[in-house]
Design a protein around this motif. Structure first.
Motif, PDB file in Angstrom:
ATOM      1  N   ALA A 288       0.822  -1.219   0.000  1.00 39.42           N
ATOM      2  CA  ALA A 288       0.000   0.000   0.000  1.00 39.42           C
ATOM      3  C   ALA A 288       0.854   1.266   0.000  1.00 39.42           C
ATOM      4  O   ALA A 288       0.577   2.200  -0.776  1.00 39.42           O
ATOM      5  CB  ALA A 288      -0.962  -0.017   1.188  1.00 39.42           C
ATOM      6  N   PRO A 289       1.911   1.363   0.829  1.00 38.48           N
ATOM      7  CA  PRO A 289       2.772   2.553   0.753  1.00 38.48           C
ATOM      8  C   PRO A 289       3.448   2.720  -0.606  1.00 38.48           C
ATOM      9  O   PRO A 289       3.566   3.849  -1.111  1.00 38.48           O
ATOM     10  CB  PRO A 289       3.802   2.312   1.857  1.00 38.48           C
ATOM     11  N   ASP A 290       3.891   1.621  -1.208  1.00 36.85           N
ATOM     12  CA  ASP A 290       4.526   1.725  -2.529  1.00 36.85           C
ATOM     13  C   ASP A 290       3.534   2.230  -3.570  1.00 36.85           C
ATOM     14  O   ASP A 290       3.881   3.032  -4.448  1.00 36.85           O
ATOM     15  CB  ASP A 290       5.088   0.367  -2.957  1.00 36.85           C
ATOM     16  N   LEU A 291       2.280   1.758  -3.476  1.00 31.50           N
ATOM     17  CA  LEU A 291       1.248   2.227  -4.397  1.00 31.50           C
ATOM     18  C   LEU A 291       0.978   3.716  -4.182  1.00 31.50           C
ATOM     19  O   LEU A 291       0.915   4.497  -5.142  1.00 31.50           O
ATOM     20  CB  LEU A 291      -0.035   1.419  -4.193  1.00 31.50           C
ATOM     21  N   ALA A 292       0.849   4.114  -2.928  1.00 33.89           N
ATOM     22  CA  ALA A 292       0.548   5.514  -2.615  1.00 33.89           C
ATOM     23  C   ALA A 292       1.688   6.445  -3.006  1.00 33.89           C
ATOM     24  O   ALA A 292       1.451   7.586  -3.441  1.00 33.89           O
ATOM     25  CB  ALA A 292       0.243   5.650  -1.126  1.00 33.89           C
ATOM     26  N   ASN A 293       2.915   5.975  -2.873  1.00 33.81           N
ATOM     27  CA  ASN A 293       4.086   6.821  -3.136  1.00 33.81           C
ATOM     28  C   ASN A 293       4.576   6.751  -4.575  1.00 33.81           C
ATOM     29  O   ASN A 293       5.566   7.406  -4.933  1.00 33.81           O
ATOM     30  CB  ASN A 293       5.233   6.421  -2.201  1.00 33.81           C
ATOM     31  N   GLY A 294       3.916   5.943  -5.394  1.00 34.86           N
ATOM     32  CA  GLY A 294       4.340   5.820  -6.785  1.00 34.86           C
ATOM     33  C   GLY A 294       5.663   5.111  -6.944  1.00 34.86           C
ATOM     34  O   GLY A 294       6.415   5.394  -7.889  1.00 34.86           O
ATOM     35  N   THR A 295       5.967   4.181  -6.038  1.00 31.34           N
ATOM     36  CA  THR A 295       7.257   3.482  -6.083  1.00 31.34           C
ATOM     37  C   THR A 295       7.100   1.985  -6.360  1.00 31.34           C
ATOM     38  O   THR A 295       7.978   1.193  -6.022  1.00 31.34           O
ATOM     39  CB  THR A 295       8.016   3.683  -4.759  1.00 31.34           C
ATOM     40  N   LEU A 296       5.993   1.604  -6.960  1.00 29.97           N
ATOM     41  CA  LEU A 296       5.809   0.199  -7.313  1.00 29.97           C
ATOM     42  C   LEU A 296       6.834  -0.221  -8.365  1.00 29.97           C
ATOM     43  O   LEU A 296       7.196   0.566  -9.247  1.00 29.97           O
ATOM     44  CB  LEU A 296       4.406  -0.036  -7.869  1.00 29.97           C
ATOM     45  N   PRO A 297       7.295  -1.462  -8.322  1.00 27.96           N
ATOM     46  CA  PRO A 297       8.218  -1.956  -9.348  1.00 27.96           C
ATOM     47  C   PRO A 297       7.468  -2.261 -10.641  1.00 27.96           C
ATOM     48  O   PRO A 297       6.234  -2.191 -10.697  1.00 27.96           O
ATOM     49  CB  PRO A 297       8.782  -3.231  -8.722  1.00 27.96           C
ATOM     50  N   ASP A 298       8.219  -2.633 -11.662  1.00 28.27           N
ATOM     51  CA  ASP A 298       7.586  -3.018 -12.928  1.00 28.27           C
ATOM     52  C   ASP A 298       6.739  -4.278 -12.756  1.00 28.27           C
ATOM     53  O   ASP A 298       5.656  -4.386 -13.333  1.00 28.27           O
ATOM     54  CB  ASP A 298       8.656  -3.259 -13.995  1.00 28.27           C
ATOM     55  N   PHE A 299       7.237  -5.223 -11.975  1.00 32.45           N
ATOM     56  CA  PHE A 299       6.505  -6.475 -11.748  1.00 32.45           C
ATOM     57  C   PHE A 299       6.333  -6.715 -10.259  1.00 32.45           C
ATOM     58  O   PHE A 299       7.302  -6.651  -9.491  1.00 32.45           O
ATOM     59  CB  PHE A 299       7.245  -7.661 -12.367  1.00 32.45           C
ATOM     60  N   SER A 300       5.098  -6.997  -9.868  1.00 31.59           N
ATOM     61  CA  SER A 300       4.781  -7.286  -8.467  1.00 31.59           C
ATOM     62  C   SER A 300       4.167  -8.669  -8.352  1.00 31.59           C
ATOM     63  O   SER A 300       3.126  -8.953  -8.959  1.00 31.59           O
ATOM     64  CB  SER A 300       3.792  -6.250  -7.915  1.00 31.59           C
ATOM     65  N   ASN A 301       4.823  -9.526  -7.577  1.00 33.91           N
ATOM     66  CA  ASN A 301       4.285 -10.844  -7.248  1.00 33.91           C
ATOM     67  C   ASN A 301       3.631 -10.736  -5.873  1.00 33.91           C
ATOM     68  O   ASN A 301       4.304 -10.427  -4.887  1.00 33.91           O
ATOM     69  CB  ASN A 301       5.409 -11.877  -7.224  1.00 33.91           C
ATOM     70  N   ILE A 302       2.325 -10.967  -5.803  1.00 31.27           N
ATOM     71  CA  ILE A 302       1.576 -10.752  -4.565  1.00 31.27           C
ATOM     72  C   ILE A 302       1.162 -12.097  -3.985  1.00 31.27           C
ATOM     73  O   ILE A 302       0.504 -12.902  -4.659  1.00 31.27           O
ATOM     74  CB  ILE A 302       0.348  -9.861  -4.825  1.00 31.27           C
ATOM     75  N   VAL A 303       1.557 -12.333  -2.727  1.00 30.67           N
ATOM     76  CA  VAL A 303       1.351 -13.628  -2.079  1.00 30.67           C
ATOM     77  C   VAL A 303       0.516 -13.443  -0.809  1.00 30.67           C
ATOM     78  O   VAL A 303       1.045 -13.056   0.239  1.00 30.67           O
ATOM     79  CB  VAL A 303       2.702 -14.286  -1.716  1.00 30.67           C
ATOM     80  N   PRO A 304      -0.797 -13.701  -0.864  1.00 28.39           N
ATOM     81  CA  PRO A 304      -1.585 -13.671   0.374  1.00 28.39           C
ATOM     82  C   PRO A 304      -1.136 -14.788   1.317  1.00 28.39           C
ATOM     83  O   PRO A 304      -0.514 -15.769   0.886  1.00 28.39           O
ATOM     84  CB  PRO A 304      -3.018 -13.915  -0.116  1.00 28.39           C
ATOM     85  N   ASN A 305      -1.459 -14.656   2.597  1.00 30.24           N
ATOM     86  CA  ASN A 305      -1.077 -15.718   3.531  1.00 30.24           C
ATOM     87  C   ASN A 305      -1.995 -16.930   3.378  1.00 30.24           C
ATOM     88  O   ASN A 305      -2.926 -16.934   2.558  1.00 30.24           O
ATOM     89  CB  ASN A 305      -1.034 -15.202   4.971  1.00 30.24           C
ATOM     90  N   LEU A 306      -1.733 -17.957   4.168  1.00 32.27           N
ATOM     91  CA  LEU A 306      -2.429 -19.233   3.999  1.00 32.27           C
ATOM     92  C   LEU A 306      -3.929 -19.154   4.262  1.00 32.27           C
ATOM     93  O   LEU A 306      -4.684 -20.017   3.804  1.00 32.27           O
ATOM     94  CB  LEU A 306      -1.803 -20.289   4.917  1.00 32.27           C
ATOM     95  N   CYS A 307      -4.354 -18.130   4.962  1.00 35.95           N
ATOM     96  CA  CYS A 307      -5.792 -17.944   5.166  1.00 35.95           C
ATOM     97  C   CYS A 307      -6.393 -17.146   4.016  1.00 35.95           C
ATOM     98  O   CYS A 307      -7.398 -17.544   3.428  1.00 35.95           O
ATOM     99  CB  CYS A 307      -6.053 -17.237   6.495  1.00 35.95           C
ATOM    100  N   ASN A 308      -5.757 -16.060   3.668  1.00 37.28           N
ATOM    101  CA  ASN A 308      -6.330 -15.141   2.684  1.00 37.28           C
ATOM    102  C   ASN A 308      -6.211 -15.614   1.240  1.00 37.28           C
ATOM    103  O   ASN A 308      -6.794 -15.000   0.341  1.00 37.28           O
ATOM    104  CB  ASN A 308      -5.693 -13.764   2.843  1.00 37.28           C
ATOM    105  N   ASP A 309      -5.454 -16.692   1.008  1.00 36.45           N
ATOM    106  CA  ASP A 309      -5.393 -17.246  -0.351  1.00 36.45           C
ATOM    107  C   ASP A 309      -6.341 -18.435  -0.520  1.00 36.45           C
ATOM    108  O   ASP A 309      -6.315 -19.115  -1.541  1.00 36.45           O
ATOM    109  CB  ASP A 309      -3.964 -17.641  -0.725  1.00 36.45           C
ATOM    110  N   ALA A 310      -7.175 -18.703   0.501  1.00 37.72           N
ATOM    111  CA  ALA A 310      -8.171 -19.784   0.488  1.00 37.72           C
ATOM    112  C   ALA A 310      -7.560 -21.160   0.681  1.00 37.72           C
ATOM    113  O   ALA A 310      -8.229 -22.170   0.472  1.00 37.72           O
ATOM    114  CB  ALA A 310      -9.019 -19.760  -0.786  1.00 37.72           C
TER     115      ALA A 310
END
Length: 412
Positions: A288-310
């Motif tokens: 969220a801070p990277d998104l808000a600050n405009g500092t996201l990388p070219d590629f983002s791999n997003i890994v929810p935890n064992l509960c939030n990924d079902a």
């Protein structure tokens, strides 16, 4: 004396040709040829005569090109991916329609071609003309190279991987209304299949184009070509945002809700053996801070935890997490300008069709076709290809190099 005379193809060679096809049997008596041997000699001589006659029928192939009025290039039309190679061959034609071997000079309107006619496509989208010109002449022929469409370029690419549920349990389910709404609004692959069971091989397929292992406890550092290596070679940046990762740069085993088997970036040699790249392994709270600050990388791999990924919790829990964390990303100006998001399940829960069963795959972005349904069979290697293609990378690891491109989901 047995003699078979063959008219030569070239005047002045009759005597030598006749000599080659003469055989003088021994005198009668001791050592005389038996009837079978005579027949064998006649057969051999007859075969020689046929060879000579066939030789007369073969077209002559002078290489000086003096009689050439046309150059033909084969193949005359071909469709290639960026950076793919193709060999071309040129031949000459006379006014009478005979084929002749010729020496040519190869040129191309884009890409490169060797003196032997081996063409390598460039990374541009425009079609290309390959030309073969007869040496010492202006006679030429052409072949047309059509470029296969590549995914539209994106400034930022994101992937979220969910866990262990069949397509039918996800799309249209009351348990996942948010993800279903994205599938209805953007693009949905209705025939997308995981590669294997259990989880880890699918995550490796998404990162390397290879299954590597089906041992979820695997801890060996992997040195094969991979998405990080390709991104770095192209000058692109990346991060893996893993929920519940205990610290920046952590490459160790499972901790709490964090599972390394779902974050195989922590097992790639390009990451583990490079201190600067290890800092790209970050807790999801940095997203969220990277998104808000405009500092996201070219590629983002997003890994929810064992509960939030079902994996350990319900699909409803996973859907709520997506709504809370991914909806703000999609609504952001950064994403609306040039973003591309993929949400995919790693494997099915009860199906092994095509290795890992039918699963949900949704693509979201300003350049994706609205409400698009694909019936093409895809697997994780195509997703890896799409990630790199969208970032302008033309070299693909493992099976991604030959995987079907997913360009159908996007407007030209």
């Amino acid at each position: 004396m047995i003699e078979i005379t063959v008219e030569p193809c070239v005047p002045g060679l009759r005597s030598s040709a006749s000599t080659l096809l003469r055989a003088k049997p021994p005198a009668a008596g001791k050592g005389a040829m038996s009837l079978p041997r005579v027949r064998a000699s006649i057969t051999a001589l007859t075969l020689l005569s046929l060879v000579a006659l066939v030789g007369c029928e073969l077209p002559i192939h002078p290489r000086d090109g003096s009689a050439v009025v046309q150059i033909r290039v084969a193949p005359d039309s071909v469709a290639l991916d960026p950076s793919q190679t193709q060999g071309f061959v040129a031949s000459g034609r006379t006014a009478g329609g005979d084929s002749m071997a010729v020496d040519v000079t190869w040129t191309t309107s884009a890409g490169t071609i060797t003196p032997a006619g081996v063409y390598t496509a460039d990374t541009g989208a425009a079609d290309v003309i390959v030309t073969a010109t007869l040496v010492g002449s202006q006679v030429s022929g052409v072949a047309h190279v059509r470029k296969r469409r590549v995914a539209p370029q994106a400034g930022h690419v994101f992937i979220v991987t969910e866990e262990n549920h069949d397509y039918s349990a996800v799309i249209g389910s009351s348990s996942m209304p948010y993800l279903t709404s994205l599938a209805q609004q953007y693009g949905l692959a209705t025939q997308y299949y995981a590669n294997t069971h259990p989880s880890i091989g699918n995550y490796f397929e998404l990162a390397t184009g290879q299954i590597i292992t089906n041992n979820d406890s695997y801890s060996t550092i992997v040195t094969v070509d991979n998405v990080v290596r390709r991104l770095l070679a192209a000058g692109k940046t990346w991060k893996s945002y893993a929920e519940d990762l205990p610290s920046v740069g952590y490459t160790g085993p499972d901790v709490g809700g964090y599972a390394r088997k779902h974050n195989v970036f922590a097992l790639l040699s390009d990451v583990v053996n490079d201190s600067s790249q290890r800092t790209r392994l970050v807790p999801f709270i940095q997203f969220a801070p990277d998104l808000a600050n405009g500092t996201l990388p070219d590629f983002s791999n997003i890994v929810p935890n064992l509960c939030n990924d079902a994996h350990d919790c319900s699909l409803t829990t996973a859907d709520t997490w997506l709504g809370n964390n991914i909806a703000p990303l999609i609504a952001s100006p950064t994403f609306q300008q040039d973003g591309l998001l993929i949400i995919v399940f790693d494997e099915s829960g009860s199906d092994s069709t095509n290795g890992g069963g039918r699963i949900a795959w949704v693509v979201v972005g300003p350049k994706s076709k609205p409400g698009y349904l694909s019936t093409t069979l895809y697997q994780h290697q195509s997703t890896l290809r799409l990630i790199l293609e969208a970032l302008g990378v033309a070299q693909f690891p493992g099976a991604a190099a030959t995987a079907p491109a997913m360009t159908e989901f996007f407007t030209p």
